[in-house]
Design a protein around this motif. Structure first.
Motif, PDB file in Angstrom:
ATOM      1  N   ARG A  98       4.574   3.320  -6.825  1.00  0.00           N
ATOM      2  CA  ARG A  98       4.306   2.231  -6.044  1.00  0.00           C
ATOM      3  C   ARG A  98       5.194   1.922  -5.268  1.00  0.00           C
ATOM      4  O   ARG A  98       6.471   1.709  -5.625  1.00  0.00           O
ATOM      5  N   ARG A 139      -0.311   8.128   6.936  1.00  0.00           N
ATOM      6  CA  ARG A 139      -0.142   7.392   5.924  1.00  0.00           C
ATOM      7  C   ARG A 139      -1.081   6.862   6.047  1.00  0.00           C
ATOM      8  O   ARG A 139      -2.118   6.468   6.869  1.00  0.00           O
ATOM      9  N   ARG A 143       0.666  -0.942  -0.262  1.00  0.00           N
ATOM     10  CA  ARG A 143       0.111   0.059   0.185  1.00  0.00           C
ATOM     11  C   ARG A 143       1.000   1.132  -0.342  1.00  0.00           C
ATOM     12  O   ARG A 143       1.827   1.268   0.990  1.00  0.00           O
ATOM     13  N   GLY A 197       6.037  13.708  -9.457  1.00  0.00           N
ATOM     14  CA  GLY A 197       5.880  11.996 -10.010  1.00  0.00           C
ATOM     15  C   GLY A 197       5.321  11.032  -8.295  1.00  0.00           C
ATOM     16  O   GLY A 197       6.379  11.564  -7.397  1.00  0.00           O
ATOM     17  N   VAL A 198       4.814  10.113  -8.441  1.00  0.00           N
ATOM     18  CA  VAL A 198       5.011   9.347  -7.223  1.00  0.00           C
ATOM     19  C   VAL A 198       5.231   8.162  -7.486  1.00  0.00           C
ATOM     20  O   VAL A 198       4.716   7.127  -8.809  1.00  0.00           O
ATOM     21  N   PHE A 255      -0.632  16.630 -12.844  1.00  0.00           N
ATOM     22  CA  PHE A 255      -1.485  15.425 -12.937  1.00  0.00           C
ATOM     23  C   PHE A 255      -3.039  16.031 -13.430  1.00  0.00           C
ATOM     24  O   PHE A 255      -3.322  15.372 -12.384  1.00  0.00           O
ATOM     25  N   ARG A 274       4.215  17.734  -1.276  1.00  0.00           N
ATOM     26  CA  ARG A 274       5.303  18.097  -1.583  1.00  0.00           C
ATOM     27  C   ARG A 274       4.802  17.988  -3.048  1.00  0.00           C
ATOM     28  O   ARG A 274       6.228  18.167  -4.039  1.00  0.00           O
ATOM     29  N   GLY A 275       3.982  17.931  -3.739  1.00  0.00           N
ATOM     30  CA  GLY A 275       3.775  18.109  -5.347  1.00  0.00           C
ATOM     31  C   GLY A 275       3.627  16.931  -5.795  1.00  0.00           C
ATOM     32  O   GLY A 275       4.287  17.491  -7.199  1.00  0.00           O
ATOM     33  N   SER A 276       3.723  15.799  -5.332  1.00  0.00           N
ATOM     34  CA  SER A 276       4.044  14.524  -6.268  1.00  0.00           C
ATOM     35  C   SER A 276       3.353  13.818  -6.253  1.00  0.00           C
ATOM     36  O   SER A 276       3.587  12.932  -6.716  1.00  0.00           O
ATOM     37  N   CYS A 277       1.925  13.831  -5.472  1.00  0.00           N
ATOM     38  CA  CYS A 277       1.121  12.894  -5.663  1.00  0.00           C
ATOM     39  C   CYS A 277      -0.085  13.218  -6.497  1.00  0.00           C
ATOM     40  O   CYS A 277      -0.853  12.754  -6.948  1.00  0.00           O
ATOM     41  N   GLN A 297      10.996  13.391  11.448  1.00  0.00           N
ATOM     42  CA  GLN A 297       9.365  14.362  10.890  1.00  0.00           C
ATOM     43  C   GLN A 297       8.522  13.056  11.134  1.00  0.00           C
ATOM     44  O   GLN A 297       8.423  12.529  11.079  1.00  0.00           O
ATOM     45  N   ILE A 338       8.565   4.206   6.683  1.00  0.00           N
ATOM     46  CA  ILE A 338       8.541   4.713   7.802  1.00  0.00           C
ATOM     47  C   ILE A 338       7.212   4.618   9.043  1.00  0.00           C
ATOM     48  O   ILE A 338       7.351   4.477   9.856  1.00  0.00           O
ATOM     49  N   PHE A 394      -4.668  -0.127  -3.209  1.00  0.00           N
ATOM     50  CA  PHE A 394      -3.592   0.090  -2.225  1.00  0.00           C
ATOM     51  C   PHE A 394      -3.109   1.606  -3.014  1.00  0.00           C
ATOM     52  O   PHE A 394      -1.722   1.807  -2.549  1.00  0.00           O
ATOM     53  N   GLY A 395      -4.342   2.682  -3.266  1.00  0.00           N
ATOM     54  CA  GLY A 395      -3.634   4.004  -3.624  1.00  0.00           C
ATOM     55  C   GLY A 395      -2.288   4.863  -2.890  1.00  0.00           C
ATOM     56  O   GLY A 395      -1.710   5.215  -2.940  1.00  0.00           O
TER      57      GLY A 395
END
Lengths: 151, 367
Positions: free
Chosen positions: A100, B183, A86, A97-98, B96, B72-75, B179, B208, B366-367
Motif C-alpha cells: 500500500r 492508475r 490510493r 506482492g504489492v 494470489f 507484472r504479476g504483483s497485484c 514509460q 508517478i 483505496f485499493g
C-alpha cells in the motif's frame, strides 16, 4: 563486487519513473550490492539486524494504522502517524506482492529525530536489507533510523 | 603480424554475427506460435498472435481486465477462469489464489502466455470496459493537494458507468518518467453526464501518475483512460444510508449523490466526511446544498485536529461516535465507505457493533 544479472535488473527497476517518481537510488553512484553491504556493515557495528529494525518499524506502522486522522503517542515519546494514499506499489526486487502507498512519520521526542518510511520500505529492509540509496526520497540512514526507533 | 591479427578479428566478428543471426532465427521459429484463438465465455472468439500474455492479448482486442501493476504479476487483479490452454499454474500465481479459486481454474491472466487456443471466462461486465480518449476541459484546485479534473470524451462518444465505479487513467512520459503507467481513480461526476467524467485526484508523494496530473496536465490536453471498473456502486433499495469518506474518497459519494439528485429518492441519508483540519475540507457548500435537494439528508464534516485558526464549531474527533445519532434501524441501513483502509476498518467495526449487517457495508478502501 561485480553486479549479478539479477542485481542489474533490480537496479533498472529502481530508476526514476519505473515504480516511483524519483526511484530508490537517489544520487547514490554505488552499485546496489555495495549500498546493501555498506548498510549491513553499519548495522553490524550498531549490533542491530535488518529484521529487528523492520519489525520495530512495522510495530509503529501498525499502532498508528487506525489513527487515520491524526497521530498517536507511543511509549510517551514516539509521535507516530500513518497516512494512506490510493494505490499500491510492487517491490523492485521482482516477486509477487504489492504494498500500500502508506507513509509512516515518526518523531522521537527524546532526541528530536524524525524519520518517515513507506510500507514498501519495511519490506525492502526486512527482505532485502535495502535502506535505499543516498539522496532518495525515502532513504533511511541505518544509524539515524536506529536512534529514532530506540534511543 | 598485424594482418594476422586483423584476419583473426574479422573471423571472430563473422562468427559472432553468424551466431547472433542463428539465435534470432531460432527465436523466431521457437517463439512463433502463429495465430491463436481466445474463446470468451463460450460465446466469442478473438484471434490473436501467439506469444504475448493473456492480459495484453485481451487488451489488444479491447477487452480490458483490471490490473494495478501493469501485468507484472504483483497485484493479482487480472484474474479470470481458464478452462483450457492456459498451461500449468505458475508459482508466481499461487500467492494470489485461494484453494477454491485454484480448484475452479482461476488464473492470473498476466502470467499466462498465449501459445495455443485458449478458453476463458470473464464477467459479462468486462465487455463494458473500453479505452476512451478525452480532452481536459476543467481543472479545479479543491485543496492544497486535491484537484478535480474534468475529461470531455471525443465528440459523439459516451460512457456508461454506475455511480461509485472507477477508471484507470493512462499517463504519458514526462520528465524522468519514460514509460506509461495506469492508475485507478473513482469517477466523481454523475453517470448521466455521458459525454464526460470528473476525477478527484490527491497528490501522492513520489506518485508517478498523481505528480503528472498535478504538475503537467492543463486544460486542452488530450489523455486516455480505460473503464469503468469495480463493484462499489449504490444498491437500488429503500434502506437508510450512511456515507463515510475521507480525502479523495469524496469522489464516488459525490457521483452517487448527484445521480440520486436526478433520479430522486426519499431515503434517509447521512454523509460523514472525516478530515484533519479546515484546509482538508472541500466541496462543503456543494454537499451542504444537497440538504435542500433531498427530503432527509445531512452532510456532517468532522475534523479530527481542528486548528485554533480554523475557528471550527462543527463536529470533532472521529466520525464513528456520531453514527448512533442518525441510526434508526440498523437492519435496514446500508453503508457506503470510501477512504483509507484504516478508516474503513474503524468505521466497519463501529457499524457492526451498532447492528448493521456486514453484507450491507460496501466500501472502496483505496485499493
Amino acid at each position: 563486487m561485480k553486479a549479478t544479472t539479477q542485481e542489474l535488473k533490480v537496479t533498472a527497476r529502481m530508476q526514476p519513473g519505473i515504480i516511483t517518481l524519483s526511484g530508490f537510488l537517489g544520487d547514490d553512484t554505488r552499485p546496489l550490492n555495495e549500498i546493501v553491504a555498506d548498510d549491513a556493515a553499519t548495522l553490524a557495528r550498531l549490533e542491530r539486524s535488518a529484521e529487528e529494525i523492520a519489525q520495530r518499524m512495522q510495530y509503529f506502522t501498525d499502532e498508528s494504522w487506525n489513527t487515520y486522522l491524526g497521530g498517536v503517542l507511543l511509549d510517551d515519546k514516539y509521535q507516530v502517524e500513518t497516512e494512506v494514499y490510493r494505490g499500491k506499489l510492487p517491490c523492485p526486487y521482482v516477486h509477487p506482492g504489492v504494498f500500500r502507498k502508506a507513509i509512516t512519520r515518526l518523531t522521537n521526542s527524546a532526541n528530536g529525530i524524525s524519520v518517515a518510511w513507506t510500507a514498501l520500505s519495511i519490506h525492502l529492509i526486512a527482505e532485502h536489507g535495502f535502506f535505499e540509496g543516498r539522496g532518495s526520497a525515502f532513504r533511511l540512514d541505518p544509524e539515524i533510523l536506529v536512534k529514532a526507533l530506540w534511543d | 603480424m598485424i594482418l594476422v591479427i586483423l584476419k583473426d578479428i574479422a573471423v571472430l566478428a563473422g562468427l559472432s554475427g553468424a551466431l547472433a543471426l542463428l539465435l534470432v532465427l531460432a527465436q523466431s521459429i521457437l517463439n512463433n506460435y502463429g495465430e491463436c484463438k481466445i474463446n470468451i465465455n463460450g460465446k466469442r472468439d478473438l484471434t490473436v498472435k501467439g506469444g504475448n500474455n493473456l492480459l495484453a492479448s485481451l487488451s489488444d482486442k479491447a477487452v480490458f481486465l483490471p490490473s494495478a501493476c501493469g501485468g507484472r504479476g504483483s497485484c493479482g487483479a487480472c484474474k479470470c477462469k481458464v478452462f483450457s490452454g492456459g498451461g500449468p499454474l505458475l508459482p508466481t500465481e499461487k500467492p494470489f489464489l485461494s484453494q477454491a479459486e485454484i480448484a475452479a481454474g482461476v488464473r492470473l491472466s498476466c502470467q499466462i502466455k498465449v501459445k495455443t487456443d485458449i478458453a476463458i471466462e470473464i464477467p459479462e461486465s468486462v465487455y463494458n470496459i473500453r479505452k476512451y480518449s478525452a480532452t481536459i476541459s476543467e481543472i479545479i484546485d479543491y485543496t492544497y493537494d486535491i484537484k478535480g479534473i474534468t475529461f470531455m470524451l471525443e465528440q459523439g462518444d459516451s460512457i456508461d458507468f454506475k455511480a461509485g465505479q472507477y477508471v484507470q487513467l493512462l499517463t504519458e512520459p514526462y520528465g524522468k518518467v519514460r514509460q506509461r503507467v495506469s492508475r485507478a481513480y473513482s469517477v466523481s461526476s454523475k453517470p448521466e453526464d455521458r459525454d464526460r467524467i470528473q476525477l478527484i485526484i490527491r497528490l501522492v508523494p513520489e506518485g508517478i501518475c498523481t505528480t503528472w496530473v498535478h504538475t503537467q496536465l492543463k486544460v486542452g490536453d488530450k489523455v486516455s483512460f480505460t473503464g469503468p471498473y469495480g463493484d462499489f456502486f449504490m444498491r437500488d433499495t429503500a434502506a437508510d444510508i450512511i456515507f463515510v469518506a475521507g480525502g479523495s474518497g469524496k469522489a464516488p459519494i459525490k457521483s452517487m449523490l448527484e445521480h440520486l439528485q436526478l433520479v430522486g429518492t426519499s431515503r434517509k441519508m447521512t454523509y460523514f466526511f472525516g478530515a484533519r483540519t479546515l484546509r482538508d475540507l472541500y466541496l462543503t457548500q456543494e454537499m451542504k446544498a444537497f440538504e435542500q435537494v433531498f427530503p432527509d439528508f445531512r452532510y456532517e464534516p468532522v475534523l479530527s485536529q481542528p486548528q485554533p485558526t480554523d475557528e471550527w464549531h462543527g463536529k470533532t474527533g472521529y466520525v464513528m461516535p456520531y453514527f448512533k445519532e442518525v441510526l434508526r434501524d440498523p437492519q435496514n441501513t446500508e453503508a457506503y465507505l470510501c477512504g483509507s483502509p484504516g478508516m474503513i476498518d474503524a468505521v466497519t467495526k463501529a457499524l457492526l457493533e451498532l447492528g448493521l449487517s456486514k453484507d450491507k457495508i460496501y466500501f472502496d478502501s483505496f485499493g
